[in-house]
Design a protein around this motif. Structure first.
Motif, short mmCIF file in Angstrom:
data_model
loop_
_atom_site.label_atom_id
_atom_site.label_comp_id
_atom_site.label_asym_id
_atom_site.label_seq_id
_atom_site.Cartn_x
_atom_site.Cartn_y
_atom_site.Cartn_z
N LEU A 1 3.08 0.50 -7.54
CA LEU A 1 2.67 1.47 -6.54
C LEU A 1 3.20 2.86 -6.86
O LEU A 1 2.49 3.86 -6.72
CB LEU A 1 3.16 1.04 -5.15
N ALA B 1 -5.38 -0.23 6.16
CA ALA B 1 -5.18 -0.80 4.82
C ALA B 1 -5.95 -2.10 4.67
O ALA B 1 -5.42 -3.18 4.97
CB ALA B 1 -3.69 -1.02 4.55
N LYS C 1 -5.47 5.89 0.99
CA LYS C 1 -4.46 4.86 0.76
C LYS C 1 -4.90 3.96 -0.39
O LYS C 1 -6.05 3.53 -0.44
CB LYS C 1 -4.24 4.04 2.02
N SER D 1 -7.84 -5.18 2.56
CA SER D 1 -7.71 -5.84 1.27
C SER D 1 -8.44 -7.17 1.34
O SER D 1 -9.10 -7.48 2.34
CB SER D 1 -6.25 -6.02 0.88
N ILE E 1 -4.34 0.35 -1.88
CA ILE E 1 -3.86 -0.96 -1.42
C ILE E 1 -3.98 -1.94 -2.57
O ILE E 1 -5.06 -2.08 -3.18
CB ILE E 1 -4.69 -1.48 -0.21
N TYR F 1 -9.13 1.31 -2.42
CA TYR F 1 -8.83 2.64 -1.89
C TYR F 1 -9.52 2.77 -0.54
O TYR F 1 -10.67 2.36 -0.37
CB TYR F 1 -9.33 3.74 -2.83
N SER G 1 -2.58 4.35 10.16
CA SER G 1 -2.96 3.92 8.82
C SER G 1 -3.95 2.76 8.89
O SER G 1 -3.94 1.98 9.85
CB SER G 1 -1.73 3.49 8.00
N HIS H 1 0.83 -1.21 0.00
CA HIS H 1 0.00 0.00 0.00
C HIS H 1 0.86 1.25 0.00
O HIS H 1 2.05 1.23 0.33
CB HIS H 1 -0.95 -0.01 1.21
N ARG H 2 0.22 2.34 -0.36
CA ARG H 2 0.88 3.64 -0.44
C ARG H 2 -0.14 4.73 -0.09
O ARG H 2 -1.28 4.69 -0.54
CB ARG H 2 1.41 3.86 -1.86
N SER H 3 0.28 5.69 0.73
CA SER H 3 -0.60 6.79 1.13
C SER H 3 -0.54 7.91 0.10
O SER H 3 0.55 8.35 -0.29
CB SER H 3 -0.21 7.32 2.51
#
Length: 510
Positions: free
Chosen positions: A493, A454, A476, A456, A478, A468, A452, A280-282
């Motif tokens: 990502l 996340a 985020k 999935s 994911i 999202y 955070s 994941h990435r913010s």
């Protein structure tokens, strides 16, 4: 930095792909074949919903990064007095006399059976703590669940990463509820970081618009043109619905996406279970909202456009394809059909130990949402195309008809046949996609500040699932990826981050 595993747990060492080991309870799976001791009627809580039976091999995984090291006694006490009291967290699936499975209240809940404190390999943690934690979470995608227990687990990872001081991972079988209901339940177990005496503030639900929603008949004084316009909307609604449902059925039968690098050669139907990696990435929610206002669209339009841009960027870079014609890939979008429930309703359920059927059943409809893989000279074109696609889907009752179609298939042909059809539908598309709204402010999970969230899922045969999740001032992205098919998932990502930046920069010039 680890705590001893609970004394009631059998200690089993498990190797994961990152070279880490973990002490775990015996392997956990679904559907008990016998009822627990006692009479059936008093423990019977009703049948497993048709959608819940169809989701038999699907699991939800939520990683919560915390801002402080884990306080195990506080966490355990909070879970025992609140989260674990939810009625579904006390229930198991039981099949009796060959009849469809039903939810039955377990005679007793041993919390030690549901909490794991893993001991990761020290060298792997010292070398790359983020990867060590990521490897452990990935290992859950191939670990079954124990059919004799309620189908949920919590994993306490007291290892600092670049994003958090510790991590709590929740794994839940999808039959316990859809992603929105389970996330709402989880948020009902949190409190506002600014004021721990109250529940967190949740964003207002987006205003619904489009032909899918009721359009009041204009007054007689409005004139003939107003009535023609009103009637025309329903003609369009009926036409779009017929087209979408026909395409949905054709997808089950023979229509399939083209073979691209996003799709395994076997369509995801090879050897199972396929190990999934959750990365994941913010992203900045303010940037997304800026694009929403600049482009006069919705947040959903923006994230669909950014996803299309990111997948296009990844595809043309990796494939080296110089033919920049538009490629249409389709995603399966699962839509929650239940009425929205507030956090307080879930708190009341946990305090009383009772719930109504509407808040706990899976009630999902399906939408086939196209994504365009293309090269646009103007980056804003990704948002414009996305808005056009999403607006088109709003003028259709596809989600309602596909929900009814799935239930009819299960009731008439049975779960096994429905499972084959469902698997075929997913394998004929390319990705799964979803977007969920989280708290609008920072929250605490039993006294631990959450940095955070996340969520999935694993179980679907696709090699790529995109989620999202908004939380406070971030959103985020994911990805659940087939790690054998996407060894360069980090670059994918990066493409999401870079696509949002490029589109925002272009919008800033307007």
């Amino acid at each position: 930095m680890h705590a001893r595993t609970s004394r009631a747990r059998t200690k089993v060492t498990m190797e994961d792909a990152g070279g880490s080991t973990a002490r775990r309870q015996p392997s956990l799976s679904v559907n008990a074949s016998r009822a627990p001791s006692g009479d059936w009627p008093p423990a019977d809580e009703g049948p497993v919903s048709p959608t819940g039976r169809l989701m038999d091999g699907f699991y939800i995984v939520v990683s919560m990064g915390l801002g402080v090291p884990l306080n195990f006694p506080v966490l355990r006490a909070g879970i025992e007095t609140q989260l674990a009291r939810h009625p579904r967290f006390h229930s198991i699936q039981v099949t009796k006399d060959g009849k469809p499975p039903r939810w039955v209240h377990a005679s007793a809940l041993n919390l030690d059976d549901h909490i794991t404190t893993p001991l990761l390999d020290g060298a792997a943690v010292a070398s790359d703590p983020d990867k060590a934690v990521e490897d452990y979470v990935a290992s859950l995608s191939t670990a079954p669940m124990d059919r004799s227990r309620p189908l949920w687990e919590l994993h306490f990872l007291n290892y600092p990463t670049t994003e958090a001081a510790s991590t709590v991972v929740i794994r839940v079988h999808h039959s316990l509820g859809d992603g929105m209901s389970l996330l709402t339940l989880l948020m009902a177990s949190t409190r506002s970081a600014a004021d721990p005496s109250r529940l967190p503030a949740m964003p207002a639900q987006p205003a619904r618009s489009g032909s899918i929603y009721a359009r009041p008949r204009p007054p007689w004084s409005a004139g003939t043109l107003a009535f023609i316009t009103w009637a025309w909307w329903y003609v369009v609604l009926a036409w779009h619905t017929v087209v979408d449902v026909a395409l949905f059925v054709a997808t089950i039968m023979f229509v399939r996406d083209p073979q691209t690098l996003f799709k395994p050669a076997d369509g995801g139907g090879g050897e199972l279970p396929r190990r999934k990696r959750f990365v994941h990435r913010s992203l900045s929610l303010d940037d997304v909202k800026f694009l929403k206002h600049a482009m006069n669209c919705t947040v959903n339009d923006v994230i669909v456009g950014v996803t299309s841009a990111a997948l296009s960027r990844y595809y043309f870079r990796k494939s080296g394809d110089t033919n920049t014609k538009i490629i249409c890939l389709r995603s399966i979008l699962l839509v929650n059909m239940r009425p929205t429930s507030g956090l307080q309703e879930y708190v009341n359920m946990m305090e009383s130990g009772k719930s109504n059927d509407m808040t706990r059943r899976n009630q999902l409809g399906y939408i086939i949402l196209p994504f365009q893989i293309a090269v646009h000279k103007d980056p804003l074109e990704y948002i414009r195309k996305a808005k056009k696609i999403v607006d088109r889907k709003k003028s259709s009752l596809e989600v309602m008809f596909t929900h009814m179609l799935a239930e009819v298939i299960i009731k008439t042909l049975g779960v096994k046949a429905a499972g084959v059809i469902f698997h075929r539908m997913i394998s004929h598309t390319t990705i799964s996609f979803s977007n969920m709204i989280g708290p609008a402010e920072q929250v605490e999970f039993y006294g631990h500040p959450v940095v955070s969230i996340a969520p999935s899922v694993y179980g679907p045969p696709e090699a790529l699932t995109v989620h999202y999740q908004s939380y406070s001032n971030t959103i985020k992205v994911i990805l659940a990826v087939d790690e054998a098919h996407f060894p360069d998932h980090g670059q994918l990502l990066d493409d999401f981050t870079e696509s949002l930046r490029i589109i925002k920069d272009e919008a800033s010039r307007l």
